[in-house]
Motif scaffolding. Structure first.
Motif, PDB file in Angstrom:
ATOM      1  N   LEU A  58      66.510  88.896 146.528  1.00  0.00           N
ATOM      2  CA  LEU A  58      66.197  89.573 146.869  1.00  0.00           C
ATOM      3  C   LEU A  58      65.605  89.463 147.338  1.00  0.00           C
ATOM      4  N   VAL A  59      64.673  88.040 147.619  1.00  0.00           N
ATOM      5  CA  VAL A  59      63.984  87.473 148.674  1.00  0.00           C
ATOM      6  C   VAL A  59      64.375  87.006 150.068  1.00  0.00           C
ATOM      7  N   ALA A  60      65.439  86.741 149.899  1.00  0.00           N
ATOM      8  CA  ALA A  60      66.527  86.343 151.135  1.00  0.00           C
ATOM      9  C   ALA A  60      66.572  87.669 151.881  1.00  0.00           C
ATOM     10  N   PHE A  61      66.984  89.052 150.811  1.00  0.00           N
ATOM     11  CA  PHE A  61      67.392  89.702 151.716  1.00  0.00           C
ATOM     12  C   PHE A  61      65.746  90.919 151.728  1.00  0.00           C
ATOM     13  N   PHE A  62      65.129  90.730 151.603  1.00  0.00           N
ATOM     14  CA  PHE A  62      63.354  92.105 151.990  1.00  0.00           C
ATOM     15  C   PHE A  62      62.759  90.734 152.712  1.00  0.00           C
ATOM     16  N   PHE A  65      61.828  91.994 156.183  1.00  0.00           N
ATOM     17  CA  PHE A  65      61.528  93.407 156.652  1.00  0.00           C
ATOM     18  C   PHE A  65      60.025  93.108 156.543  1.00  0.00           C
ATOM     19  N   ALA A  66      59.533  92.341 155.200  1.00  0.00           N
ATOM     20  CA  ALA A  66      58.504  91.624 155.205  1.00  0.00           C
ATOM     21  C   ALA A  66      57.336  91.294 156.004  1.00  0.00           C
ATOM     22  N   GLY A  67      58.510  90.022 156.724  1.00  0.00           N
ATOM     23  CA  GLY A  67      57.466  89.990 157.627  1.00  0.00           C
ATOM     24  C   GLY A  67      57.337  90.568 159.076  1.00  0.00           C
ATOM     25  N   MET A  68      58.343  91.583 159.176  1.00  0.00           N
ATOM     26  CA  MET A  68      58.385  92.980 159.864  1.00  0.00           C
ATOM     27  C   MET A  68      56.696  93.467 159.609  1.00  0.00           C
ATOM     28  N   VAL A  69      57.350  93.623 158.693  1.00  0.00           N
ATOM     29  CA  VAL A  69      55.410  94.348 158.300  1.00  0.00           C
ATOM     30  C   VAL A  69      54.596  94.162 158.095  1.00  0.00           C
ATOM     31  N   SER A 112      58.191  91.255 145.287  1.00  0.00           N
ATOM     32  CA  SER A 112      56.834  90.306 145.712  1.00  0.00           C
ATOM     33  C   SER A 112      56.785  89.491 145.959  1.00  0.00           C
ATOM     34  N   VAL A 113      57.279  88.272 145.742  1.00  0.00           N
ATOM     35  CA  VAL A 113      57.425  86.754 146.477  1.00  0.00           C
ATOM     36  C   VAL A 113      57.977  86.740 147.938  1.00  0.00           C
ATOM     37  N   ALA A 114      59.061  87.705 148.661  1.00  0.00           N
ATOM     38  CA  ALA A 114      58.644  87.793 149.691  1.00  0.00           C
ATOM     39  C   ALA A 114      58.050  88.944 150.536  1.00  0.00           C
ATOM     40  N   LEU A 115      56.686  89.576 149.831  1.00  0.00           N
ATOM     41  CA  LEU A 115      55.543  89.810 150.327  1.00  0.00           C
ATOM     42  C   LEU A 115      54.643  88.756 150.511  1.00  0.00           C
ATOM     43  N   VAL A 116      54.322  88.180 149.261  1.00  0.00           N
ATOM     44  CA  VAL A 116      53.284  86.669 149.784  1.00  0.00           C
ATOM     45  C   VAL A 116      53.945  85.758 149.815  1.00  0.00           C
TER      46      VAL A 116
END
Length: 395
Positions: A58-62, A65-69, A112-116
């Motif tokens: 999930l981190v690899a996928f999101f 997108f999280a970076g662009m957000v 959540s890890v992708a966001l953080v």
């Protein structure tokens, strides 16, 4: 290094980074107990292992997108939301009634890890310039390594009482949330720890190519590095070290060596520069895998693990520092997201890479192939990154 602990922003970023080490491995000691807790589930053996790898996918996928957000809507909000979701999704495993629902919670944990991670890495680029940035990246890798060592030990202790208790460690996200709320800010203007460098916000020419190379190398690094935690326990059993403490000892050597090397990253990077620092890291890792290929004594296996951990402590801080130096300020979220994706994708791919190798060449042969790959990578890394110029990080 001590100066960073006097800066509340730096402490907040280190606390946020410590969350990422918890995403996968913290529940590993509890897996046998979790599997035994669901004797009526015919897929329990597979699903308990998916509990470890699902967040990485999930981190690899999101992460991109999280970076662009983060670039569009701000890093602070993203880190705060990610920290709360981290605790909710992580602690849910304590109470959820089935492996299926626990697995779903682990997918939200990966989000959540992708966001953080992406928000935190982008803020490093916002808060610190190249001189301080390299030092901070080394300190962060050290903190992640040492905190991971402590959390794994705590998880093992809790798992001995109940396989559900290690999930409570994820409450750390909620515990540090108030501190993050008051200290993490989206800078209105560039916050610099040193003299401004004209044009730094616009990035360097060719930064996209630099990012592509770094993303590839980061993924490759984790594919090879994760051969240790995924294959070493089984390899040690085949050569007579079948106690559970044997692989824990090897992994401890890797973690501690990585942390110690990362603490010295600023001084090493100052002398060796962008090219030679990661090249030496890959060569150290190659020496470690070479030892694993040739030796069967526990002392020398531990020495090989020390080489692998020390080498890894030189590679990843360099990659993040170079990427953040090269990227335009408005794209640092995208950059951190891309590297985050490559890291977790490499973790997920590693067993897929190593298992066929073990089947074809055995464990020792796989370690030997890894050593050769790392030597070749060291040469490529040196030739590409040396043109970035020597580091200006002071000793």
């Amino acid at each position: 290094m001590l100066a960073f602990f006097k800066d509340p922003r730096a402490v907040a970023l280190l606390l946020a980074a410590s969350l990422t080490i918890l995403s996968n491995t913290i529940i590993s000691p509890a897996l046998p107990g979790l599997q035994a807790s669901f004797p009526d589930n015919p897929n329990a053996e597979l699903m308990t292992r998916l509990l470890v790898t699902a967040p990485s996918l999930l981190v690899a996928f999101f992460a991109p997108f999280a970076g662009m957000v983060a670039d569009r809507f701000g890093r602070r909000r993203q880190i705060l939301v990610g920290a709360l979701l981290f605790s909710l999704a992580g602690c849910a495993g304590t109470l959820l009634p089935s492996l299926e629902t626990i697995l779903i919670s682990r997918l939200f944990l990966g989000l959540s890890v992708a966001l953080v991670m992406t928000g935190q890495a982008a803020l490093i680029g916002d808060y610190f310039d190249g001189e301080a940035r390299g030092k901070f990246m080394g300190l962060q890798i050290a903190v992640v390594n040492f905190s991971g060592f402590a959390f794994i030990a705590l998880s093992g202790f809790l798992a001995g009482m109940s396989p559900r208790l290690p999930f409570l460690i994820y409450a750390l996200g909620a515990i540090i949330f108030p501190y993050l709320w008051f200290t993490v800010k989206d800078p209105v203007a560039k916050a610099s720890t040193g003299p401004e460098v004209a044009g730094e916000n616009s990035g360097s020419t060719g930064w996209v190519l630099t990012l592509m190379v770094i993303v590839t190398l980061s993924a490759l690094s984790f594919v090879v590095f994760y051969v240790v935690p995924t294959q070493i326990p089984f390899y040690l059993a085949t050569i007579g070290f079948d106690s559970a403490s044997a692989p824990a000892q090897v992994l401890a050597m890797v973690t501690l060596a990585g942390g110690a090397t990362a603490l010295a990253f600023g001084r090493i990077h100052a002398r060796l520069g962008h090219g030679l620092t990661p090249a030496c890291g890959f060569l150290l890792m190659a020496c470690g895998f070479g030892l694993l290929d040739w030796v069967h004594s526990m002392a020398l296996i531990d020495l090989g693990a020390l080489f692998i951990g020390a080498g890894f402590g030189l590679t990843m801080p360099t990659f993040f520092a170079v990427a953040l130096d090269a990227a335009p300020a408005q794209h640092r979220g995208l950059v951190s997201g891309a590297i985050t994706t490559s890291i977790f994708l490499g973790q997920f791919i590693s067993p897929i890479f190593s298992m066929p190798m073990v089947g074809a060449f055995g464990y020792e042969g796989t370690f030997g192939v890894a050593a050769i790959m790392l030597v070749v990578t060291a040469v490529v890394v040196y030739l590409f990154f040396q043109r970035q110029g020597r580091s200006t990080v002071p000793a």
